[in-house]
Write a protein that holds these residues in place. Structure first.
Motif, PDB file in Angstrom:
ATOM      1  N   MET A 203       7.978  -7.978   8.011  1.00 36.33           N
ATOM      2  CA  MET A 203       8.080  -6.550   7.758  1.00 36.33           C
ATOM      3  C   MET A 203       6.838  -5.855   8.302  1.00 36.33           C
ATOM      4  O   MET A 203       5.799  -6.473   8.540  1.00 36.33           O
ATOM      5  CB  MET A 203       8.254  -6.239   6.270  1.00 36.33           C
ATOM      6  CG  MET A 203       7.005  -6.333   5.425  1.00 36.33           C
ATOM      7  SD  MET A 203       7.306  -5.824   3.711  1.00 36.33           S
ATOM      8  CE  MET A 203       5.623  -5.825   3.079  1.00 36.33           C
ATOM      9  N   PHE A 204       6.964  -4.563   8.513  1.00 32.03           N
ATOM     10  CA  PHE A 204       5.856  -3.706   8.904  1.00 32.03           C
ATOM     11  C   PHE A 204       5.558  -2.773   7.733  1.00 32.03           C
ATOM     12  O   PHE A 204       6.472  -2.165   7.185  1.00 32.03           O
ATOM     13  CB  PHE A 204       6.221  -2.852  10.124  1.00 32.03           C
ATOM     14  CG  PHE A 204       6.165  -3.573  11.431  1.00 32.03           C
ATOM     15  CD1 PHE A 204       5.202  -3.240  12.376  1.00 32.03           C
ATOM     16  CD2 PHE A 204       7.071  -4.575  11.738  1.00 32.03           C
ATOM     17  CE1 PHE A 204       5.165  -3.894  13.602  1.00 32.03           C
ATOM     18  CE2 PHE A 204       7.039  -5.232  12.953  1.00 32.03           C
ATOM     19  CZ  PHE A 204       6.080  -4.887  13.890  1.00 32.03           C
ATOM     20  N   ASP A 205       4.291  -2.667   7.375  1.00 26.99           N
ATOM     21  CA  ASP A 205       3.931  -1.714   6.322  1.00 26.99           C
ATOM     22  C   ASP A 205       2.464  -1.336   6.489  1.00 26.99           C
ATOM     23  O   ASP A 205       1.775  -1.839   7.379  1.00 26.99           O
ATOM     24  CB  ASP A 205       4.187  -2.297   4.931  1.00 26.99           C
ATOM     25  CG  ASP A 205       4.694  -1.228   3.964  1.00 26.99           C
ATOM     26  OD1 ASP A 205       4.224  -0.071   4.053  1.00 26.99           O
ATOM     27  OD2 ASP A 205       5.560  -1.548   3.119  1.00 26.99           O
ATOM     28  N   TYR A 206       2.006  -0.450   5.607  1.00 30.95           N
ATOM     29  CA  TYR A 206       0.670   0.116   5.733  1.00 30.95           C
ATOM     30  C   TYR A 206      -0.388  -0.793   5.095  1.00 30.95           C
ATOM     31  O   TYR A 206      -0.098  -1.526   4.136  1.00 30.95           O
ATOM     32  CB  TYR A 206       0.635   1.492   5.089  1.00 30.95           C
ATOM     33  CG  TYR A 206       1.633   2.452   5.683  1.00 30.95           C
ATOM     34  CD1 TYR A 206       1.381   3.083   6.897  1.00 30.95           C
ATOM     35  CD2 TYR A 206       2.845   2.717   5.053  1.00 30.95           C
ATOM     36  CE1 TYR A 206       2.296   3.949   7.460  1.00 30.95           C
ATOM     37  CE2 TYR A 206       3.768   3.585   5.609  1.00 30.95           C
ATOM     38  CZ  TYR A 206       3.495   4.196   6.813  1.00 30.95           C
ATOM     39  OH  TYR A 206       4.411   5.047   7.372  1.00 30.95           O
ATOM     40  N   PRO A 207      -1.624  -0.746   5.593  1.00 30.47           N
ATOM     41  CA  PRO A 207      -2.674  -1.614   5.052  1.00 30.47           C
ATOM     42  C   PRO A 207      -2.869  -1.490   3.551  1.00 30.47           C
ATOM     43  O   PRO A 207      -3.052  -2.494   2.857  1.00 30.47           O
ATOM     44  CB  PRO A 207      -3.926  -1.145   5.817  1.00 30.47           C
ATOM     45  CG  PRO A 207      -3.393  -0.651   7.117  1.00 30.47           C
ATOM     46  CD  PRO A 207      -2.078   0.004   6.772  1.00 30.47           C
ATOM     47  N   SER A 208      -2.834  -0.265   3.013  1.00 30.38           N
ATOM     48  CA  SER A 208      -3.064  -0.090   1.583  1.00 30.38           C
ATOM     49  C   SER A 208      -1.975  -0.741   0.749  1.00 30.38           C
ATOM     50  O   SER A 208      -2.189  -1.061  -0.418  1.00 30.38           O
ATOM     51  CB  SER A 208      -3.152   1.401   1.242  1.00 30.38           C
ATOM     52  OG  SER A 208      -1.923   2.055   1.472  1.00 30.38           O
ATOM     53  N   VAL A 209      -0.797  -0.957   1.343  1.00 32.66           N
ATOM     54  CA  VAL A 209       0.311  -1.579   0.621  1.00 32.66           C
ATOM     55  C   VAL A 209       0.219  -3.102   0.679  1.00 32.66           C
ATOM     56  O   VAL A 209       0.395  -3.792  -0.333  1.00 32.66           O
ATOM     57  CB  VAL A 209       1.660  -1.101   1.192  1.00 32.66           C
ATOM     58  CG1 VAL A 209       2.818  -1.826   0.519  1.00 32.66           C
ATOM     59  CG2 VAL A 209       1.811   0.412   1.007  1.00 32.66           C
ATOM     60  N   VAL A 210      -0.066  -3.645   1.855  1.00 29.67           N
ATOM     61  CA  VAL A 210      -0.001  -5.101   2.023  1.00 29.67           C
ATOM     62  C   VAL A 210      -1.355  -5.799   1.900  1.00 29.67           C
ATOM     63  O   VAL A 210      -1.389  -7.015   1.693  1.00 29.67           O
ATOM     64  CB  VAL A 210       0.628  -5.456   3.390  1.00 29.67           C
ATOM     65  CG1 VAL A 210       2.053  -4.933   3.466  1.00 29.67           C
ATOM     66  CG2 VAL A 210      -0.200  -4.917   4.554  1.00 29.67           C
ATOM     67  N   LYS A 211      -2.452  -5.064   1.996  1.00 29.43           N
ATOM     68  CA  LYS A 211      -3.771  -5.709   1.978  1.00 29.43           C
ATOM     69  C   LYS A 211      -4.009  -6.516   0.692  1.00 29.43           C
ATOM     70  O   LYS A 211      -4.548  -7.624   0.752  1.00 29.43           O
ATOM     71  CB  LYS A 211      -4.874  -4.667   2.166  1.00 29.43           C
ATOM     72  CG  LYS A 211      -6.246  -5.270   2.493  1.00 29.43           C
ATOM     73  CD  LYS A 211      -7.193  -4.171   2.944  1.00 29.43           C
ATOM     74  CE  LYS A 211      -8.540  -4.758   3.360  1.00 29.43           C
ATOM     75  NZ  LYS A 211      -9.336  -5.179   2.210  1.00 29.43           N
ATOM     76  N   PRO A 212      -3.638  -6.005  -0.496  1.00 25.96           N
ATOM     77  CA  PRO A 212      -3.846  -6.822  -1.704  1.00 25.96           C
ATOM     78  C   PRO A 212      -3.114  -8.157  -1.650  1.00 25.96           C
ATOM     79  O   PRO A 212      -3.651  -9.184  -2.093  1.00 25.96           O
ATOM     80  CB  PRO A 212      -3.298  -5.922  -2.825  1.00 25.96           C
ATOM     81  CG  PRO A 212      -3.452  -4.538  -2.305  1.00 25.96           C
ATOM     82  CD  PRO A 212      -3.162  -4.647  -0.842  1.00 25.96           C
ATOM     83  N   GLN A 213      -1.893  -8.164  -1.100  1.00 29.37           N
ATOM     84  CA  GLN A 213      -1.132  -9.407  -0.995  1.00 29.37           C
ATOM     85  C   GLN A 213      -1.719 -10.329   0.070  1.00 29.37           C
ATOM     86  O   GLN A 213      -1.653 -11.559  -0.056  1.00 29.37           O
ATOM     87  CB  GLN A 213       0.338  -9.097  -0.669  1.00 29.37           C
ATOM     88  CG  GLN A 213       1.044  -8.206  -1.670  1.00 29.37           C
ATOM     89  CD  GLN A 213       1.225  -8.875  -3.022  1.00 29.37           C
ATOM     90  OE1 GLN A 213       1.021 -10.075  -3.170  1.00 29.37           O
ATOM     91  NE2 GLN A 213       1.611  -8.093  -4.016  1.00 29.37           N
ATOM     92  N   ILE A 214      -2.295  -9.737   1.105  1.00 28.51           N
ATOM     93  CA  ILE A 214      -2.968 -10.530   2.134  1.00 28.51           C
ATOM     94  C   ILE A 214      -4.201 -11.203   1.544  1.00 28.51           C
ATOM     95  O   ILE A 214      -4.444 -12.403   1.737  1.00 28.51           O
ATOM     96  CB  ILE A 214      -3.349  -9.649   3.343  1.00 28.51           C
ATOM     97  CG1 ILE A 214      -2.088  -9.156   4.057  1.00 28.51           C
ATOM     98  CG2 ILE A 214      -4.245 -10.423   4.317  1.00 28.51           C
ATOM     99  CD1 ILE A 214      -2.363  -8.138   5.149  1.00 28.51           C
ATOM    100  N   GLU A 215      -4.993 -10.427   0.803  1.00 26.83           N
ATOM    101  CA  GLU A 215      -6.215 -10.958   0.197  1.00 26.83           C
ATOM    102  C   GLU A 215      -5.909 -12.017  -0.857  1.00 26.83           C
ATOM    103  O   GLU A 215      -6.715 -12.927  -1.088  1.00 26.83           O
ATOM    104  CB  GLU A 215      -7.028  -9.818  -0.408  1.00 26.83           C
ATOM    105  CG  GLU A 215      -7.591  -8.858   0.642  1.00 26.83           C
ATOM    106  CD  GLU A 215      -8.293  -7.664   0.031  1.00 26.83           C
ATOM    107  OE1 GLU A 215      -8.023  -7.368  -1.157  1.00 26.83           O
ATOM    108  OE2 GLU A 215      -9.110  -7.032   0.734  1.00 26.83           O
TER     109      GLU A 215
END
Length: 255
Positions: A203-215
């Motif tokens: 999926m494509f989404d914004y950093p503020s949305v996916v960054k917590p899940q990435i971290e």
């Protein structure tokens, strides 16, 4: 308002009903800030942070109210029909305020006449992410896999009845990704949950949305649509670096 049609896909602006007239003692009661998208979206996340600061500055609470639907049209119409006294704001995005004028033959509002712009707020790129358990480490690996599947990989995008920024981005990238099948959602939380559950592949989404899940190590980013790497995500390569020069910024410059 002439700047609105040229706004980036994720550039947001606070809007007032066009005829709002403010009294000298304004504001003397709480304000309502309408976010025309669901909770947990980049619009909602940023609105809640800014609303707190704005409330402190104004001396009155700024209450964020989510009114999702029809890709932002529902919330936009709500503010257009609100009493024009300066107490109801819209966190407008370039979809309802610019793009839809080209996508729809007729809108119930006029982006240039129905609202008064107050201030441009933010612009955000998009990140391509996969589940952390996915074998893909780069955009090319996903593209190569997609070619073997004849373009049957599924991606998710948020909202419906229009082409929001993530959808436009993935549709455009779909020229390289073999025109994968988009499956629309009304809100971003559901698509993220599906990706985390392994029900979809990308999926494509914004950093503020996916960054917590990435971290948290639950999602893996493959590329970002900026011209240069983000300072707070220095290890994430851009699409440009990975050989996709047409995906080079957050400003809708697609080929």
């Amino acid at each position: 308002m002439r700047f609105l049609p040229r706004l980036a896909a994720t550039l947001l602006a606070i809007m007032l009903p066009a005829s709002a007239a403010l009294a000298q003692n304004y504001p003397d009661r709480p304000l309502t800030w309408v976010v025309p998208f669901g909770a947990g979206t980049v619009t909602d996340n940023s609105a809640r942070v800014i609303a707190k600061v704005l409330g402190d500055k104004l001396g009155q609470p700024v209450l964020v109210e989510n009114k999702p639907g029809a890709g932002g049209i529902v919330g936009t119409e709500y503010v257009m029909n609100a009493k024009p006294d300066g107490y109801t704001f819209l966190y407008g995005s370039s979809g309802p305020m610019a793009t839809y004028s080209s996508l729809y033959r007729k809108l119930s509002y006029d982006p240039l006449k129905s609202f008064t712009p107050v201030h441009a707020m933010m612009a955000s790129p998009l990140i391509m992410v996969v589940n952390a358990s996915s074998p893909f480490k780069t955009v090319k690996e996903f593209v190569d896999y997609d070619k073997t599947r004849s373009g049957q990989a599924e991606f998710r995008h948020v909202r419906r009845r229009h082409q929001p920024a993530p959808h436009r981005r993935t549709v455009t990238d779909g020229r390289r990704f073999q025109d994968d099948s988009p499956i629309p959602y009304k809100a971003g939380a559901s698509q993220t949950a599906d990706l985390l559950a392994g029900n979809i592949q990308v999926m494509f989404d914004y950093p503020s949305v996916v960054k917590p899940q990435i971290e948290a190590g639950k999602l893996r980013p493959l590329g970002i649509t900026t011209a240069k790497r983000l300072k707070n995500m220095p290890n994430l390569p851009t699409f440009v670096e990975q050989g996709y020069p047409t995906v080079k910024s957050a400003h809708g410059r697609f080929s």
